[in-house]
Scaffold this motif. Structure first.
Motif, short mmCIF file in Angstrom:
data_model
loop_
_atom_site.label_atom_id
_atom_site.label_comp_id
_atom_site.label_asym_id
_atom_site.label_seq_id
_atom_site.Cartn_x
_atom_site.Cartn_y
_atom_site.Cartn_z
N PRO A 1 0.82 -1.35 -0.20
CA PRO A 1 -0.08 -0.07 0.05
C PRO A 1 0.91 1.24 0.00
O PRO A 1 0.26 2.35 -0.09
N PHE A 2 2.23 1.09 0.11
CA PHE A 2 3.04 2.37 0.18
C PHE A 2 3.60 2.67 -1.20
O PHE A 2 4.13 1.75 -1.97
N ALA A 3 3.63 4.03 -1.47
CA ALA A 3 4.51 4.41 -2.65
C ALA A 3 5.20 5.77 -2.41
O ALA A 3 4.78 6.61 -1.71
N PHE A 4 6.21 6.17 -3.01
CA PHE A 4 7.06 7.32 -2.56
C PHE A 4 7.52 7.51 -4.37
O PHE A 4 7.86 7.18 -5.07
N GLN B 1 6.59 12.86 -2.61
CA GLN B 1 5.35 12.45 -1.92
C GLN B 1 5.48 11.16 -1.63
O GLN B 1 6.09 10.25 -2.19
N LEU B 2 4.96 10.87 -0.17
CA LEU B 2 4.74 9.67 0.37
C LEU B 2 3.40 9.39 0.09
O LEU B 2 2.53 10.07 0.75
N THR C 1 -1.91 11.19 1.09
CA THR C 1 -0.73 11.47 0.41
C THR C 1 -0.10 12.74 1.22
O THR C 1 -0.63 13.69 1.60
N VAL C 2 1.28 12.83 1.63
CA VAL C 2 1.96 13.53 2.34
C VAL C 2 3.14 13.99 1.48
O VAL C 2 3.87 13.32 1.03
N VAL D 1 -6.15 13.61 2.37
CA VAL D 1 -6.84 12.32 2.75
C VAL D 1 -8.06 12.22 2.00
O VAL D 1 -9.11 12.70 1.89
N GLU D 2 -8.15 10.94 1.23
CA GLU D 2 -9.20 10.60 0.56
C GLU D 2 -9.85 9.38 0.84
O GLU D 2 -9.25 8.46 0.87
N TYR D 3 -11.28 9.42 1.47
CA TYR D 3 -11.60 8.27 1.88
C TYR D 3 -13.01 7.78 1.05
O TYR D 3 -13.92 8.51 0.82
#
Length: 423
Positions: A71-74, A113-114, A124-125, A155-157
């Motif tokens: 689930p992580f992407a940089f 972004q992370l 997304t940060v 934040v997208e929910y």
């Protein structure tokens, strides 16, 4: 600046940890390039008259990559713009004898972004691209060579069926003016605009379309008064949908309303309305469009002679109110834009395609005082040449009516030709 450094450092440190979590890391390269020729012929009463036509040949390159695992992407991406022919006023290069072509030379970190992404949740940060709805209030200004990005947490929910909640807190906007922003007397065109901005959208899909409620709180924490005047609170709603009649006939529709007033550091007290309505009819390869947009004006705004109008400083402004870009800042008396257009699509030309041609007419008038600003004609042809290449030619012709009614109100003709490449 400390807040910006914190966000970027957090993204970078987190990204270093991502590859260590597993061995099968996926890398996706990011490469985009654009070569563009733009010319501007502007004429009007002094001091609006430009002694020379602008001729700009610019090349833009974005390069980087995304590392992902689970689930992580940089993602990291650099961006550079080169002026091959700089016979134009970029807005920050001091060449004021030419009309503005807002594509200054630039080298910058465009995105860093992370991201954590699952089916119901995306967080997304870091420095990121943000495009909300049709980009009327928040967008990346993709038309310009230098993109607008934000140092933000988003934040997208989507954990409830048909519902999406999208909330962003941004501490800085990286503008299209690039590393030379603010130079040569262009203090109101900075490299970045710091602040505390909140962009909130809640949308719900129905059978007839998508209903969205939104709140945009813009707090531009800058010394320049012209920038602080963009601080505002905007609350509104929009409804967008389509109704198919047959396989080749479809009706599309849009309606939106918002109310804006001063907020935070804004020295001007005002309130103004926004209204948009549009109908589109697709009939086989043809599309007909007609619409109306109002950015209202408050005649009683404090400290501003002539009134103060509804503003959208973080929008992708080139998409709206004509491609000649005469209304990037709404005149104090507001604006009403009545427009109609026709488009035609050819799905295939040999191995290339689609080819899309369009023509749009705009009639611009004020919200107050019954001023007819002018009319504008826009034409464009785009074509996908192959998987990676696309081409565009585009023309805008703004014809001022009567006296110049706002800063920059001058007869203006623009022409573009460009090639885009994306990996």
């Amino acid at each position: 600046m400390k807040k910006v450094s914190f966000l970027l450092s957090a993204s970078a440190l987190s990204a270093i940890a991502v590859p260590a979590l597993a061995q099968d890391v996926v890398f996706k390269p990011v490469v985009e390039a654009r070569l563009r020729y733009e010319t501007v012929d502007q004429a009007g009463p002094a001091p609006l008259t430009s002694s020379r036509d602008a001729n700009a040949v610019t090349m833009r390159l974005r390069a980087g990559g995304e590392i992902s695992k689970g689930p992580f992407a940089f993602l990291a991406e650099g961006e550079g713009t080169l002026a091959i022919d700089e016979d134009y006023n970029s807005g920050v290069n001091g060449k004021t004898l030419y009309p503005i072509v807002a594509d200054p030379e630039n080298v910058e970190l465009n995105r860093l972004q992370l991201q954590y992404r699952t089916k119901p949740l995306i967080v997304t940060v870091g420095r990121q691209r943000i495009n909300l709805d049709d980009q009327r209030f928040v967008g990346s200004v993709a038309w310009r060579q230098n993109e607008q990005t934000f140092d933000a947490v988003r934040v997208e929910y989507m954990g409830v069926k048909n519902l999406k909640v999208d909330v962003t807190y941004a501490i800085s906007a990286r503008t299209i003016w690039g590393i030379d922003g603010g130079k040569f007397g262009s203090a109101n065109r900075p490299t970045q605009i710091d602040g505390d901005d909140v962009f909130a959208n809640v949308s719900y899909k129905t059978k007839l379309g998508t209903l969205t409620g939104f709140a945009y709180l813009v707090d531009e924490d800058e010394a320049v008064v012209a920038l602080r005047r963009n601080s505002s609170q905007t609350y509104g709603a929009r409804f967008v949908g389509a109704l198919p009649f047959t396989k080749k006939v479809k009706l599309s529709y849009l309606a939106s309303y918002a109310r804006q007033s001063d907020y935070a550091t804004n020295p001007v007290h005002y309130s103004a309305d926004y209204v948009a309505a549009e109908l589109g009819l697709d009939v086989a390869a043809f599309k007909l469009t007609g619409g109306y947009e109002l950015l209202g004006s408050d005649a009683g705004a404090t400290g501003i002679a002539g009134g103060f109008a509804f503003q959208t400083p973080f929008a992708t402004l080139h998409k709206f109110n004509g491609w000649a870009d005469k209304f990037l800042a709404t005149p104090g008396t507001g604006i009403q834009d009545y427009y109609a257009g026709i488009g035609y699509t050819v799905p295939k030309i040999g191995k290339a395609g689609p080819l899309v041609a369009s023509f749009t007419f705009h009639h611009f008038s004020s919200d107050r005082l019954s001023i007819h600003y002018g009319d504008e004609y826009n034409a464009q042809v785009t074509m996908k040449l192959n998987k990676h290449l696309s081409a565009l030619i585009k023309y805008a012709d703004y014809e001022r009516k009567g006296i110049a009614s706002f800063t920059g109100d001058a007869d203006t003709k623009k022409f573009w030709a460009q090639i885009d490449y994306a990996l």
